[in-house]
Design an enzyme around this catalytic site. Structure first.
Site, PDB file in Angstrom:
ATOM      1  N   GLU A  72      67.453  12.191  32.143  1.00 35.10           N
ATOM      2  CA  GLU A  72      66.555  12.629  33.420  1.00 35.10           C
ATOM      3  C   GLU A  72      65.030  12.931  33.066  1.00 35.10           C
ATOM      4  O   GLU A  72      64.732  13.471  31.717  1.00 35.10           O
ATOM      5  CB  GLU A  72      66.771  14.166  33.821  1.00 35.10           C
ATOM      6  CG  GLU A  72      68.551  13.704  34.432  1.00 35.10           C
ATOM      7  CD  GLU A  72      69.236  14.580  35.142  1.00 35.10           C
ATOM      8  OE1 GLU A  72      69.618  14.830  36.643  1.00 35.10           O
ATOM      9  OE2 GLU A  72      68.236  16.095  34.923  1.00 35.10           O
ATOM     10  N   CYS A  77      57.592  13.314  33.563  1.00 36.17           N
ATOM     11  CA  CYS A  77      57.934  14.162  32.631  1.00 36.17           C
ATOM     12  C   CYS A  77      59.135  13.826  31.627  1.00 36.17           C
ATOM     13  O   CYS A  77      60.280  13.246  32.535  1.00 36.17           O
ATOM     14  CB  CYS A  77      58.539  15.743  32.646  1.00 36.17           C
ATOM     15  SG  CYS A  77      59.490  16.800  32.499  1.00 36.17           S
ATOM     16  N   CYS A  89      68.230  28.369  24.869  1.00 33.59           N
ATOM     17  CA  CYS A  89      67.131  29.145  25.608  1.00 33.59           C
ATOM     18  C   CYS A  89      67.656  29.669  26.705  1.00 33.59           C
ATOM     19  O   CYS A  89      68.559  29.214  27.680  1.00 33.59           O
ATOM     20  CB  CYS A  89      65.315  28.578  25.720  1.00 33.59           C
ATOM     21  SG  CYS A  89      64.701  27.666  24.262  1.00 33.59           S
ATOM     22  N   CYS A 114      70.103  19.699  24.034  1.00 31.15           N
ATOM     23  CA  CYS A 114      68.613  20.577  23.004  1.00 31.15           C
ATOM     24  C   CYS A 114      70.177  21.853  22.916  1.00 31.15           C
ATOM     25  O   CYS A 114      70.908  21.414  23.022  1.00 31.15           O
ATOM     26  CB  CYS A 114      68.134  21.399  23.812  1.00 31.15           C
ATOM     27  SG  CYS A 114      66.611  21.846  22.865  1.00 31.15           S
ATOM     28  N   SER A 135      56.597  26.865  24.816  1.00 30.93           N
ATOM     29  CA  SER A 135      57.064  27.621  24.889  1.00 30.93           C
ATOM     30  C   SER A 135      57.239  29.372  24.927  1.00 30.93           C
ATOM     31  O   SER A 135      57.768  29.325  23.688  1.00 30.93           O
ATOM     32  CB  SER A 135      58.709  27.218  25.125  1.00 30.93           C
ATOM     33  OG  SER A 135      58.704  26.135  25.952  1.00 30.93           O
ATOM     34  N   LEU A 136      56.918  29.890  25.236  1.00 35.45           N
ATOM     35  CA  LEU A 136      56.489  31.629  24.934  1.00 35.45           C
ATOM     36  C   LEU A 136      57.524  31.834  25.380  1.00 35.45           C
ATOM     37  O   LEU A 136      58.471  32.969  25.290  1.00 35.45           O
ATOM     38  CB  LEU A 136      55.679  31.295  25.240  1.00 35.45           C
ATOM     39  CG  LEU A 136      54.849  33.056  24.127  1.00 35.45           C
ATOM     40  CD1 LEU A 136      55.025  32.930  22.151  1.00 35.45           C
ATOM     41  CD2 LEU A 136      52.976  33.162  24.275  1.00 35.45           C
ATOM     42  N   CYS A 174      67.583  28.327  29.924  1.00 41.36           N
ATOM     43  CA  CYS A 174      67.076  26.428  30.797  1.00 41.36           C
ATOM     44  C   CYS A 174      68.784  26.274  30.582  1.00 41.36           C
ATOM     45  O   CYS A 174      69.287  26.346  30.125  1.00 41.36           O
ATOM     46  CB  CYS A 174      66.667  25.874  29.559  1.00 41.36           C
ATOM     47  SG  CYS A 174      66.257  24.488  29.031  1.00 41.36           S
ATOM     48  N   SER A 226      54.930  19.482  24.130  1.00 41.68           N
ATOM     49  CA  SER A 226      56.319  21.281  24.310  1.00 41.68           C
ATOM     50  C   SER A 226      57.178  21.812  23.890  1.00 41.68           C
ATOM     51  O   SER A 226      57.912  21.019  22.895  1.00 41.68           O
ATOM     52  CB  SER A 226      56.351  21.320  26.142  1.00 41.68           C
ATOM     53  OG  SER A 226      56.440  22.578  25.862  1.00 41.68           O
ATOM     54  N   CYS A 249      61.224  22.414  35.558  1.00 43.50           N
ATOM     55  CA  CYS A 249      61.114  23.177  34.493  1.00 43.50           C
ATOM     56  C   CYS A 249      62.253  23.769  34.378  1.00 43.50           C
ATOM     57  O   CYS A 249      62.638  24.910  34.873  1.00 43.50           O
ATOM     58  CB  CYS A 249      60.312  23.854  33.992  1.00 43.50           C
ATOM     59  SG  CYS A 249      58.805  23.810  33.465  1.00 43.50           S
ATOM     60  N   GLY A 267      65.222  18.370  25.747  1.00 39.30           N
ATOM     61  CA  GLY A 267      65.125  18.550  24.240  1.00 39.30           C
ATOM     62  C   GLY A 267      64.658  18.798  23.773  1.00 39.30           C
ATOM     63  O   GLY A 267      63.626  19.298  24.696  1.00 39.30           O
TER      64      GLY A 267
HETATM   65  S1  SF4 Z   1      63.288  25.507  27.551  1.00 41.53           S
HETATM   66 FE1  SF4 Z   1      63.336  23.505  25.977  1.00 41.53          FE
HETATM   67  S2  SF4 Z   1      64.406  23.741  23.752  1.00 41.53           S
HETATM   68 FE2  SF4 Z   1      64.959  25.941  25.261  1.00 41.53          FE
HETATM   69  S3  SF4 Z   1      66.667  25.613  25.528  1.00 41.53           S
HETATM   70 FE3  SF4 Z   1      65.736  24.040  27.124  1.00 41.53          FE
HETATM   71  S4  SF4 Z   1      65.158  22.221  26.531  1.00 41.53           S
HETATM   72 FE4  SF4 Z   1      65.727  23.020  24.620  1.00 41.53          FE
END
Ligand code: SF4
Length: 361
Positions: free
Chosen positions: A97, A110, A121, A117, A228-229, A124, A206, A347, A174
């Site tokens: 996507e 984007c 995280c 991935c 991405s903190l 996500c 990123s 996001c 990813g």
């Molecule tokens: S935030 Fe980014 S690095 Fe983390 S799982 Fe999602 S796509 Fe992967």
């Protein structure tokens, strides 16, 4: 992947230097590769017959040895705020996507760098898919080509932004630094004048913080860096982002301090506020302290709540309070409103394995 394309070379996988080497391997002078490059990225070019500055015999050779890939018939969904999500079916049946975010003065695309991935995280949706595979250079670049072509076909009156892609961010599916060679080649094609001719300063990669690859990224390209903190507390960040167990906050921020950057350029720290987890005033003060000395801006992101994940977004007052604490510490801080949330295009919401695909445009 079709049988024919398996045997032939997809020229959109090659940078300009790669094209030079490729034509040389076919017994042609290197400059022919540079001649091919601009043709590959002109809208609507699908074969070699139109490349009239190449000898007929060479075009016939290319016909048998090479091809130009493209994404056809994307699945489209349009959000109420004008964001458009594109679903592209790859040759192996996987779907990736990309999201177009129109604004009056810019169109940001984007894009994805992997199918799924591996970084898992916890906030996500892409992370819940697990890692499937890296995208090829062509699959990265073709996202930009397909959306560019889509915009070209839209009547002027239907366009919100400038009618072309102005900015590209690697914030889709990813972790780009886990596919760095292909991401670097794709960036080279995107910024090459004979390629997609996008301005380097308008491209952003990123990362969740693959520390050893950060230096390579900075040495090989001068695109913008976003991190991405989401927390500077190792215990909290470990629970949100497993990558932190390998590359803890201190190591990541040290790599950011050393990141090769031209003067006046700043790293963008992305910080998604999660209710009761990383949104306290203490968290804001700790963030301000830890980022000291790093030329940076901070993006505070609204969390896009979804049924599959347990997190909630704090209320507006708390977000503003968090922002104010950082402003008081002399940081540039933006609050990013969520875009495309109603079509799961915001996001952290891109995940193709667990949704029904629709074509709504
Ligand atoms: S935030 Fe980014 S690095 Fe983390 S799982 Fe999602 S796509 Fe992967």
């Amino acid at each position: 992947m079709t049988e024919i394309s398996q045997q032939r070379t997809d020229l959109r996988n090659l940078t300009e230097d790669g094209l030079v080497s490729y034509v040389q391997s076919l017994g042609q002078p290197g400059f022919r590769g540079r001649q091919i490059m601009p043709w590959l990225y002109r809208p609507g070019i699908e074969d070699f017959s139109v490349m009239t500055d190449l000898a007929k015999d060479f075009r016939k050779v290319l016909d048998t040895k090479a091809y130009i890939s493209s994404f056809k018939n994307p699945l489209l969904e349009k959000a109420s705020d004008g964001c458009i999500k594109f679903g592209f079916t790859l040759d192996d049946g996987n779907i990736i996507e990309s999201v177009l975010i129109p604004e009056p003065d810019r169109n940001t695309l984007c894009i994805s760098s992997q199918v799924g991935c591996a970084m898992a995280c916890s906030f996500c949706l892409t992370g819940t898919m697990g890692f499937v595979r890296n995208l090829t250079v062509a699959e990265i670049v073709n996202q930009v080509c397909a959306v560019r072509d889509y915009l070209l076909q839209q009547p002027h009156a239907a366009q919100t932004g400038p009618g072309r892609i102005t900015n590209v961010v690697f914030m889709g599916m990813g972790e780009p630094l886990n596919n760095l060679p292909n991401v670097l080649d794709a960036l080279s094609i995107m910024t090459e004048q004979k390629g997609l001719d996008l301005a380097v300063r308008r491209l952003t990669v990123s990362t969740c913080g693959i520390v050893p690859k950060l230096k390579e990224l900075g040495n090989k390209t001068s695109v913008n860096l976003a991190i991405s903190l989401h927390s500077v507390n190792n215990t909290t960040r470990n629970s949100l982002m497993p990558v932190n167990k390998k590359y803890p906050v201190e190591m990541l921020l040290e790599a950011c301090r050393k990141f090769p950057m031209p003067k006046r350029k700043r790293i963008m720290f992305e910080y998604t506020l999660l209710e009761g987890i990383n949104d306290s005033l203490e968290d804001a003060k700790m963030l301000a302290k830890k980022l000291k000395g790093i030329p940076c801006k901070i993006n505070l992101l609204h969390y896009n709540e979804c049924l599959a994940l347990p997190y909630k977004s704090p209320d507006k007052a708390k977000i503003i309070q968090f922002q104010q604490a950082l402003i008081n510490a002399h940081y540039t801080v933006f609050i990013r409103t969520s875009r495309g949330a109603d079509i799961s295009a915001a996001c952290g919401q891109l995940a193709t394995g667990n949704r029904q695909k629709k074509r709504t445009l």
